[in-house]
Design a protein around this motif. Structure first.
Motif, PDB file in Angstrom:
ATOM      1  N   TYR A   1      60.957 -30.014  15.223  1.00  0.00           N
ATOM      2  CA  TYR A   1      62.154 -30.238  16.021  1.00  0.00           C
ATOM      3  C   TYR A   1      63.299 -29.515  15.316  1.00  0.00           C
ATOM      4  O   TYR A   1      64.027 -30.093  14.514  1.00  0.00           O
ATOM      5  N   THR A   2      63.406 -28.228  15.588  1.00  0.00           N
ATOM      6  CA  THR A   2      64.385 -27.365  14.949  1.00  0.00           C
ATOM      7  C   THR A   2      65.055 -26.496  16.000  1.00  0.00           C
ATOM      8  O   THR A   2      64.704 -26.546  17.187  1.00  0.00           O
ATOM      9  N   LEU A   3      65.991 -25.670  15.574  1.00  0.00           N
ATOM     10  CA  LEU A   3      66.591 -24.700  16.483  1.00  0.00           C
ATOM     11  C   LEU A   3      65.529 -23.849  17.168  1.00  0.00           C
ATOM     12  O   LEU A   3      65.710 -23.404  18.301  1.00  0.00           O
ATOM     13  N   LEU A   4      64.396 -23.650  16.493  1.00  0.00           N
ATOM     14  CA  LEU A   4      63.372 -22.733  16.982  1.00  0.00           C
ATOM     15  C   LEU A   4      62.184 -23.407  17.642  1.00  0.00           C
ATOM     16  O   LEU A   4      61.372 -22.740  18.281  1.00  0.00           O
ATOM     17  N   ASN A   5      62.057 -24.711  17.497  1.00  0.00           N
ATOM     18  CA  ASN A   5      60.829 -25.390  17.914  1.00  0.00           C
ATOM     19  C   ASN A   5      61.153 -26.796  18.412  1.00  0.00           C
ATOM     20  O   ASN A   5      61.802 -27.569  17.704  1.00  0.00           O
ATOM     21  N   ARG A   6      60.688 -27.149  19.607  1.00  0.00           N
ATOM     22  CA  ARG A   6      60.967 -28.468  20.184  1.00  0.00           C
ATOM     23  C   ARG A   6      59.684 -29.257  20.450  1.00  0.00           C
ATOM     24  O   ARG A   6      59.647 -30.159  21.267  1.00  0.00           O
TER      25      ARG A   6
ATOM     26  N   ASP B   1      55.412 -16.084  13.347  1.00  0.00           N
ATOM     27  CA  ASP B   1      54.957 -15.134  14.355  1.00  0.00           C
ATOM     28  C   ASP B   1      56.136 -14.302  14.841  1.00  0.00           C
ATOM     29  O   ASP B   1      57.296 -14.550  14.506  1.00  0.00           O
ATOM     30  N   GLU B   2      55.839 -13.306  15.630  1.00  0.00           N
ATOM     31  CA  GLU B   2      56.857 -12.335  16.046  1.00  0.00           C
ATOM     32  C   GLU B   2      57.970 -12.979  16.859  1.00  0.00           C
ATOM     33  O   GLU B   2      59.155 -12.660  16.673  1.00  0.00           O
ATOM     34  N   ALA B   3      57.611 -13.893  17.746  1.00  0.00           N
ATOM     35  CA  ALA B   3      58.618 -14.529  18.599  1.00  0.00           C
ATOM     36  C   ALA B   3      59.580 -15.388  17.784  1.00  0.00           C
ATOM     37  O   ALA B   3      60.801 -15.369  18.018  1.00  0.00           O
ATOM     38  N   ILE B   4      59.039 -16.130  16.816  1.00  0.00           N
ATOM     39  CA  ILE B   4      59.887 -16.961  15.961  1.00  0.00           C
ATOM     40  C   ILE B   4      60.824 -16.090  15.137  1.00  0.00           C
ATOM     41  O   ILE B   4      62.023 -16.371  14.998  1.00  0.00           O
ATOM     42  N   GLY B   5      60.299 -15.018  14.589  1.00  0.00           N
ATOM     43  CA  GLY B   5      61.119 -14.127  13.782  1.00  0.00           C
ATOM     44  C   GLY B   5      62.239 -13.490  14.588  1.00  0.00           C
ATOM     45  O   GLY B   5      63.398 -13.444  14.150  1.00  0.00           O
TER      46      GLY B   5
ATOM     47  N   VAL C   1      65.911 -19.886  22.192  1.00  0.00           N
ATOM     48  CA  VAL C   1      64.700 -20.595  21.740  1.00  0.00           C
ATOM     49  C   VAL C   1      63.455 -19.931  22.349  1.00  0.00           C
ATOM     50  O   VAL C   1      63.403 -19.746  23.566  1.00  0.00           O
ATOM     51  N   PRO C   2      62.464 -19.584  21.539  1.00  0.00           N
ATOM     52  CA  PRO C   2      61.229 -19.024  22.109  1.00  0.00           C
ATOM     53  C   PRO C   2      60.607 -19.996  23.091  1.00  0.00           C
ATOM     54  O   PRO C   2      60.599 -21.203  22.855  1.00  0.00           O
ATOM     55  N   LYS C   3      60.088 -19.494  24.185  1.00  0.00           N
ATOM     56  CA  LYS C   3      59.537 -20.378  25.220  1.00  0.00           C
ATOM     57  C   LYS C   3      58.440 -21.277  24.676  1.00  0.00           C
ATOM     58  O   LYS C   3      58.336 -22.432  25.040  1.00  0.00           O
ATOM     59  N   ALA C   4      57.635 -20.765  23.765  1.00  0.00           N
ATOM     60  CA  ALA C   4      56.563 -21.588  23.175  1.00  0.00           C
ATOM     61  C   ALA C   4      57.130 -22.677  22.292  1.00  0.00           C
ATOM     62  O   ALA C   4      56.472 -23.664  22.002  1.00  0.00           O
TER      63      ALA C   4
END
Length: 309
Positions: free
Chosen positions: A185-190, A233-237, A304-307
């Protein structure tokens, strides 16, 4: 600093909880070492700060290094500060991998001895996703935890894990008062949002750990190539770089946005953040006072990456 009530436990805690895996000698994970005196001084600085919540674990470092350092700080101070909440976690045997009910009891005994306390307000089941045994089986970890709580040695039980689905299985037993999830649960991941939403609806306390994703959102994606202790991964980066640039344009440190993403969430009671030197405790508290415009929050949400949503 404000206090939040941890679900139905009645415990009042600060929105920051200091995590101590950073003080456990995990230099291969964090990229730096912390000696005994610096670790003890860091804990003492936390005791002297506005924060009233500390998290550790039986397997944080060789032979419980984090707990032993905390115990030394407690002894030097003459006891925990009034109203301070200390929690630890039971863990598998580091040599054999045993995570039976008997091991849970031994894990607790080791922790109490290292910390120099005889009672804990919160005791967590740590990383059950790595169990060799069935934690739900008769005589297993869950049964042992219930016995520990009923004995009065620990007041409340938590499940602390990175596995969202398994965490929910344990919460569904009705035996746990709190849930702790890390890096989901971060800026990048929900990924943990549904878990937290259900826990909140059920009156449970919610602890969100590692809002920096293992350091990348603190140091910045250019300095830290890893996310969640592994290769990103590329999307997170790409998203991290875009968020870093958005924060820079707004004059806001990325680390402040990463921390406040968690602390401002109505789903989270307390956010677990590691510190590795005394001055870092004060610096982390100061991040809560950084003003972040609503327009930046809106922009960050679009990145935010869709994944990760």
């Amino acid at each position: 600093m404000q206090r939040n009530t941890l679900g139905q436990t009645g415990l009042e805690v600060t929105p920051l909880c200091i995590g101590t895996s950073t003080l456990a000698g995990f230099d291969s994970v964090y990229g730096y070492e912390v000696d005994d005196e610096r670790a003890v001084q860091t804990i003492l600085a936390v005791f002297d700060s506005e924060v009233n919540y500390l998290d550790t674990g039986n397997n944080y470092g060789k032979d419980g290094l984090s707990e032993r350092r905390i115990g030394e700080a407690i002894r030097r101070r003459g006891g925990l500060p009034e109203g301070f909440v200390l929690q630890t976690k039971v863990d598998a045997d580091p040599e054999t991998g045993d995570y039976s009910g008997d091991r849970v009891r031994r894990s607790l005994e080791e922790s109490l001895e290292r910390l120099g306390v005889d009672h804990l307000p919160i005791l967590a089941l740590h990383d059950p996703e790595f169990m060799q045994q069935d934690g739900f089986a008769p005589g297993g970890a869950l049964e042992a935890l219930i016995e520990i709580r009923e004995s009065g040695v620990a007041d409340h039980l938590a499940v602390a894990s990175g596995d969202v689905r398994l965490s929910q299985r344990y919460l569904d037993t009705g035996e746990f008062d709190l849930v702790l999830n890390h890096n989901r649960y971060t800026l990048l991941n929900r990924e943990a949002e549904e878990l937290f939403t259900k826990a909140r609806a059920g009156g449970l306390g919610v602890l969100n750990a590692a809002p920096y994703g293992g350091g990348m959102l603190a140091k910045g994606p250019a300095q830290q190539p890893k996310y969640c202790y592994g290769e990103r991964d590329e999307a997170i980066g790409a998203a991290a770089f875009a968020m870093s640039e958005a924060c820079e344009r707004a004059g806001v440190p990325l680390i402040a946005a990463a921390l406040q993403f968690s602390t401002r969430s109505p789903l989270v009671d307390s956010t677990v953040v590691g510190v590795s030197r005394p001055e870092r405790a004060v610096e982390t508290i100061a991040l809560l006072d950084v003003e972040i415009p609503e327009s930046l929050w809106e922009e960050l949400e679009t990145l935010v990456p869709k994944a990760g949503i």
